[in-house]
Scaffold this active site. Structure first.
Site, PDB file in Angstrom:
ATOM      1  N   ASN A 162     -26.679 123.969 -26.712  1.00 20.63           N
ATOM      2  CA  ASN A 162     -25.380 123.023 -26.539  1.00 20.63           C
ATOM      3  C   ASN A 162     -24.091 123.670 -26.708  1.00 20.63           C
ATOM      4  OD1 ASN A 162     -23.721 120.995 -26.305  1.00 20.63           O
ATOM      5  ND2 ASN A 162     -25.336 119.630 -27.341  1.00 20.63           N
ATOM      6  N   LYS A 183     -24.642 124.766 -30.931  1.00 19.71           N
ATOM      7  CA  LYS A 183     -25.844 123.599 -31.123  1.00 19.71           C
ATOM      8  C   LYS A 183     -27.232 124.480 -30.728  1.00 19.71           C
ATOM      9  CE  LYS A 183     -23.568 119.719 -32.090  1.00 19.71           C
ATOM     10  NZ  LYS A 183     -23.485 118.033 -31.035  1.00 19.71           N
ATOM     11  N   ARG A 225     -27.301 122.400 -21.624  1.00 20.36           N
ATOM     12  CA  ARG A 225     -26.724 120.975 -21.844  1.00 20.36           C
ATOM     13  C   ARG A 225     -25.713 121.689 -21.009  1.00 20.36           C
ATOM     14  NH1 ARG A 225     -23.062 117.401 -25.854  1.00 20.36           N
ATOM     15  NH2 ARG A 225     -23.549 115.709 -24.099  1.00 20.36           N
ATOM     16  N   HIS A 250     -24.288 110.998 -21.384  1.00 21.93           N
ATOM     17  CA  HIS A 250     -25.535 110.301 -21.961  1.00 21.93           C
ATOM     18  C   HIS A 250     -27.021 110.572 -21.693  1.00 21.93           C
ATOM     19  CE1 HIS A 250     -22.330 108.936 -25.630  1.00 21.93           C
ATOM     20  NE2 HIS A 250     -22.831 109.394 -25.485  1.00 21.93           N
ATOM     21  N   ARG A 296     -12.987 107.344 -30.318  1.00 19.40           N
ATOM     22  CA  ARG A 296     -12.093 107.362 -28.682  1.00 19.40           C
ATOM     23  C   ARG A 296     -12.034 105.500 -28.132  1.00 19.40           C
ATOM     24  NH1 ARG A 296     -17.248 110.281 -26.126  1.00 19.40           N
ATOM     25  NH2 ARG A 296     -17.024 112.231 -27.288  1.00 19.40           N
ATOM     26  N   GLY A 304     -26.962 103.716 -34.263  1.00 18.05           N
ATOM     27  CA  GLY A 304     -28.269 102.279 -32.834  1.00 18.05           C
ATOM     28  C   GLY A 304     -29.212 102.770 -34.313  1.00 18.05           C
ATOM     29  N   GLU A 312     -32.645 114.082 -27.118  1.00 23.25           N
ATOM     30  CA  GLU A 312     -32.014 115.365 -26.053  1.00 23.25           C
ATOM     31  C   GLU A 312     -32.403 116.242 -25.568  1.00 23.25           C
ATOM     32  OE1 GLU A 312     -27.986 114.026 -27.110  1.00 23.25           O
ATOM     33  OE2 GLU A 312     -27.395 113.339 -25.671  1.00 23.25           O
TER      34      GLU A 312
END
Ligand code: AMP
Length: 397
Positions: A7, A14, A89, A178, A239, A332, A383
């Site tokens: 990524n 990453k 990704r 996402h 953001r 979450g 992911e």
């Protein structure tokens, strides 16, 4: 098949090495401050201590080379030929990519062609692909797009109320991001429910530093909160989320900032960070502040939760109902506090929270009561695993 998942961001990289057959994580880490002074690589071999090293990384190729050295040096692989494939990704696939693809020169060209839609991300993603091509020639690679899952959105959901020419000529529309996470989590939720994915109405709340909500109807995304870029939708860490476009002109007039400077404010200095008067963009700090009755923290967290509730209500209506809601990503998965603030406002949908179950952190768990009309789950996202799965399924053929 051992899959190296990459990524690649503008100054970071990453990485994870995953055994795609057993889905076991073998190795993971991060290169930071690529091209900037003070760059460092940190990595962990599964089951061992994390290693961190400061080392110059003038460019991404150096970073990839350090990752490959770390893999052999630690004995995770004896030689690079043991790495069977690389999964990348890619942030923006435009309208061209509706699913993951094996990378060839045409794919790289197409990723470059949509770079104007993600000028910070796509060029970095391509640099990551090129670095791997140079250092691991012949190793097959797959591109997994953040936007692909949302390509099933109907026109009503993806069009902005702008002159239609702008869509036709410039492809200005909602894309959503996402997607790998929304896809992974909605599928996992169906599995946990023991229900057919193609017959379920699910709302996924991916609440992390970046945050988005999606409506997944019968296995297909029908709406999502992020737009042309990841700036639209929910209030996020830094953001702003959705605002009246005129706000930009007004800030310019009032502060003398130019458009680029205002965009920086909207991306980096807004969200819960800006709303809390720069207290923090991290929900752990904001929760502490909230409990200590700090009005800055309360303002930020309550505004964030309000927006999540609003999207859930809208998406329940759009899908003609909702069977399950899944919470994922940093906030979450970990913050029972934020989940409760949101779920307590969903009574109209017949949802009740199981307070004991809601203490869970980072584990799959049903957190609604048995009599709740809608099942609410915590579902950790992964992911990288989703990227490894796609890479494996495309190349194992
Ligand atoms: P992500 O972007 O998915 O990696 O999420 C990162 C964000 O998750 C952090 O900025 C925190 O706001 C939040 N987070 C992580 N751990 C916790 C926790 N234990 N409680 C509340 N928020 C958390």
């Amino acid at each position: 098949m051992k899959v190296l998942v990459i990524n690649c961001g503008s100054s970071s990289l990453k990485f994870q090495l995953i055994d795609a057959e057993t889905e076991k994580l073998l190795f993971k880490g991060l290169c930071e401050r690529i091209g900037i002074e003070g760059s460092c690589i940190s990595f962990t071999v599964t089951g061992q201590e994390k290693i961190t090293r400061e080392t110059p990384m003038p460019e991404h190729k150096t970073a990839v080379s350090l990752v490959l050295n770390a893999l052999t040096e630690t004995g995770v692989v004896k030689s690079l030929s043991e790495i069977d494939a690389v999964g990348h990704r890619i942030v923006h696939g435009g309208e061209k990519f509706t699913k993951s693809v094996v990378i060839d020169e045409n794919v790289i060209k197409a990723i470059e062609e949509v770079s104007d839609l993600a000028p910070l991300h796509n060029p970095a993603n391509v640099i990551g692909i090129r670095a791997c091509q140079d250092l691991m020639p012949g190793t097959p690679m797959v591109a997994v797009f953040d936007t692909a899952f949302h390509q099933t959105m109907p026109q009503d959901a993806y069009l902005y109320g702008l002159p239609y020419d702008y869509y036709e000529k410039f492809k200005i529309r909602r894309y959503g991001f996402h997607g790998t996470s929304h896809s992974f989590v909605s599928k996992k939720t169906a599995e946990l429910e023991n229900k057919d994915y193609s017959q379920l109405k699910t709302i996924v709340c991916h609440l992390g530093n970046g945050a988005s909500v999606s409506a997944v109807l019968n296995g297909k995304c029908v709406d999502t909160s992020m737009g042309l870029t990841p700036l639209e939708g929910l209030i996020m860490g830094t953001r702003c989320g959705s605002i009246d476009p005129s706000v930009i002109e007004t800030i310019e007039k009032k502060t003398g900032k130019n458009t680029a400077e205002v965009m920086k404010v909207l991306n980096k200095e807004s969200g819960v960070y800006g709303l809390s008067r720069n207290l923090s963009s991290d929900f752990r700090d904001l929760e502490d502040g909230y409990l200590a009755k700090d009005e800055n923290a309360i303002r930020a967290v309550d505004s964030f939760c309000y927006q999540v509730v609003k999207y859930i209500g809208a998406y329940a209506l759009v899908m003609g109902g909702v069977d399950c809601i899944a919470f994922t990503a940093g906030v979450g998965e970990n913050s029972g506090f934020v989940r409760k603030l949101i779920i307590d406002k969903l009574g109209m949908l017949g949802i009740t929270l199981n307070e004991e179950a809601n203490k869970v952190r980072g584990e799959e768990k049903l957190i609604s009561t048995p009599d709740s009309k809608v099942h609410v789950w915590v579902v950790p996202t992964n992911e990288e695993l989703a990227i490894a799965r796609d890479t494996y399924s495309l190349l194992a053929k």
